[in-house]
Design a protein around this motif. Sequence first.
Motif, PDB file in Angstrom:
ATOM      1  N   ASP A  19       2.081  -2.860   7.634  1.00 26.98           N
ATOM      2  CA  ASP A  19       1.872  -1.672   6.811  1.00 26.98           C
ATOM      3  C   ASP A  19       3.198  -1.082   6.353  1.00 26.98           C
ATOM      4  O   ASP A  19       3.366  -0.751   5.183  1.00 26.98           O
ATOM      5  CB  ASP A  19       1.052  -0.641   7.586  1.00 26.98           C
ATOM      6  CG  ASP A  19       0.664   0.544   6.733  1.00 26.98           C
ATOM      7  OD1 ASP A  19       0.144   0.338   5.620  1.00 26.98           O
ATOM      8  OD2 ASP A  19       0.885   1.682   7.174  1.00 26.98           O
ATOM      9  N   ARG A  21       6.075  -2.601   6.077  1.00 32.84           N
ATOM     10  CA  ARG A  21       6.780  -3.533   5.184  1.00 32.84           C
ATOM     11  C   ARG A  21       5.973  -3.895   3.938  1.00 32.84           C
ATOM     12  O   ARG A  21       6.429  -4.698   3.135  1.00 32.84           O
ATOM     13  CB  ARG A  21       7.108  -4.821   5.933  1.00 32.84           C
ATOM     14  CG  ARG A  21       8.102  -4.643   7.036  1.00 32.84           C
ATOM     15  CD  ARG A  21       8.285  -5.958   7.775  1.00 32.84           C
ATOM     16  NE  ARG A  21       9.212  -5.812   8.855  1.00 32.84           N
ATOM     17  CZ  ARG A  21      10.331  -6.512   8.966  1.00 32.84           C
ATOM     18  NH1 ARG A  21      10.638  -7.394   8.056  1.00 32.84           N
ATOM     19  NH2 ARG A  21      11.124  -6.316   9.987  1.00 32.84           N
ATOM     20  N   SER A  22       4.769  -3.356   3.832  1.00 30.52           N
ATOM     21  CA  SER A  22       3.863  -3.709   2.731  1.00 30.52           C
ATOM     22  C   SER A  22       3.679  -5.220   2.637  1.00 30.52           C
ATOM     23  O   SER A  22       3.807  -5.816   1.571  1.00 30.52           O
ATOM     24  CB  SER A  22       4.382  -3.152   1.402  1.00 30.52           C
ATOM     25  OG  SER A  22       4.439  -1.752   1.461  1.00 30.52           O
ATOM     26  N   SER A  23       3.396  -5.813   3.797  1.00 31.17           N
ATOM     27  CA  SER A  23       3.176  -7.254   3.845  1.00 31.17           C
ATOM     28  C   SER A  23       1.864  -7.541   4.570  1.00 31.17           C
ATOM     29  O   SER A  23       1.070  -6.637   4.796  1.00 31.17           O
ATOM     30  CB  SER A  23       4.354  -7.959   4.518  1.00 31.17           C
ATOM     31  OG  SER A  23       4.462  -7.572   5.869  1.00 31.17           O
ATOM     32  N   ASN A  24       1.654  -8.786   4.941  1.00 28.10           N
ATOM     33  CA  ASN A  24       0.417  -9.220   5.575  1.00 28.10           C
ATOM     34  C   ASN A  24       0.669  -9.501   7.050  1.00 28.10           C
ATOM     35  O   ASN A  24       1.589 -10.258   7.390  1.00 28.10           O
ATOM     36  CB  ASN A  24      -0.088 -10.474   4.853  1.00 28.10           C
ATOM     37  CG  ASN A  24      -1.413 -10.945   5.383  1.00 28.10           C
ATOM     38  OD1 ASN A  24      -1.519 -11.360   6.520  1.00 28.10           O
ATOM     39  ND2 ASN A  24      -2.414 -10.889   4.534  1.00 28.10           N
ATOM     40  N   ALA A  75      -0.648   7.485   4.018  1.00 26.22           N
ATOM     41  CA  ALA A  75      -0.678   6.017   4.036  1.00 26.22           C
ATOM     42  C   ALA A  75       0.268   5.499   5.093  1.00 26.22           C
ATOM     43  O   ALA A  75       0.007   4.500   5.750  1.00 26.22           O
ATOM     44  CB  ALA A  75      -0.313   5.473   2.668  1.00 26.22           C
ATOM     45  N   LYS A  76       1.385   6.186   5.264  1.00 25.63           N
ATOM     46  CA  LYS A  76       2.372   5.792   6.252  1.00 25.63           C
ATOM     47  C   LYS A  76       2.856   7.028   6.979  1.00 25.63           C
ATOM     48  O   LYS A  76       2.964   8.097   6.397  1.00 25.63           O
ATOM     49  CB  LYS A  76       3.553   5.095   5.588  1.00 25.63           C
ATOM     50  CG  LYS A  76       3.151   3.803   4.921  1.00 25.63           C
ATOM     51  CD  LYS A  76       4.308   3.139   4.295  1.00 25.63           C
ATOM     52  CE  LYS A  76       3.812   1.881   3.590  1.00 25.63           C
ATOM     53  NZ  LYS A  76       4.857   1.185   2.911  1.00 25.63           N
TER      54      LYS A  76
END
Length: 80
Positions: A19, A21-24, A75-76
Amino acid sequence: MSARRKARKRALDFLYEADIRSSNAIELLATREESELSERDYIMELLVGVDSNKAKIDELITTYAQGWDMDRMPAKIGRA
């Protein structure tokens, strides 16, 4: 701490890191080799479950977060 509890904590760590790092999270796990094979399988199972049920999870949060909707929730979370 039991092995499954450690695996659940690691899964949550991966979700948080993804979340931020805006990755999977699943892709992050694939790049790491720190977990034992059995623990890694369980972590993957948890991450796949979260990924495939995101809409339902968001719906449950919206339903039970009294006085809040998803748009109002941060969101964060910033670091203290």
